[in-house]
Design a protein around this motif. Structure first.
Motif: not given
Length: 176
Positions: A48-65
């Motif tokens: 069965i196809n159903k809508p889902i929500e997925v929480d993901v965590i990002v730790r220490g992402l190096g980004v200039l801005d």
């Protein structure tokens, strides 16, 4: 008249080997068509196809801005996901929650407080929780996105026009 003659025939007419072969063929046909089981049914029809929500965590992402990256998430509201090196489609970005970077500082009374990280490089690293939304095949064992199961701990790669980084799944919710 003997039941079994010297050539192995019953009543002199039918060979025992021929009779055994016919019996095996008959049992195979009965097993295929009459005995119920999952081998003849399709497992795809039960998904069965159903809508889902997925929480993901990002730790220490190096980004200039970091603020520019968060604005990009809010503007596009979608991202491509890759699970176990397999493209799994496009998911919507429902929410981005930034997590302030802190460092533990011992206090004079022996306690420890989490205070903002004062190091100069801390401004180039971003921690955040991203809520993704999309459709998945829901089976008895969980949600399947792009032929890959999504569970807590599953590594999901987010890919967009100007970014590509790995995250870790911390929650999966099947919506009704």
């Amino acid at each position: 008249m003997k039941i079994l003659d010297s050539k192995g025939r019953l009543f002199g007419k039918v060979s025992i080997l021929d009779l055994g072969a016919a019996l095996v063929i008959f049992l195979v046909i009965v097993g295929i068509f009459l005995v119920p089981g999952k081998s003849g049914s399709s497992t795809i029809a039960q998904v069965i196809n159903k809508p889902i929500e997925v929480d993901v965590i990002v730790r220490g992402l190096g980004v200039l801005d970091p603020e520019s990256l968060i604005r990009q998430f809010e503007d596009t509201k979608k991202t491509n996901i890759v699970i176990r090196n397999q493209p799994a489609g496009e998911f919507g970005i429902k929410k981005v929650q930034t997590i302030p970077r802190t460092t533990l500082v011992p206090q004079q009374d022996g306690t420890v407080k989490a205070l903002p990280d004062p190091s100069p490089q801390a401004k180039f690293y971003q921690d955040m929780i991203i809520t993704l939304g999309g459709d998945a095949q829901v089976t008895e064992t969980g949600a399947v996105v792009g032929q890959q199961k999504v569970k807590i701990g599953t590594l999901i790669e987010l890919e967009g026009k100007e970014y590509n980084f790995n995250t870790s799944t911390i929650a999966v919710r099947v919506l009704k």
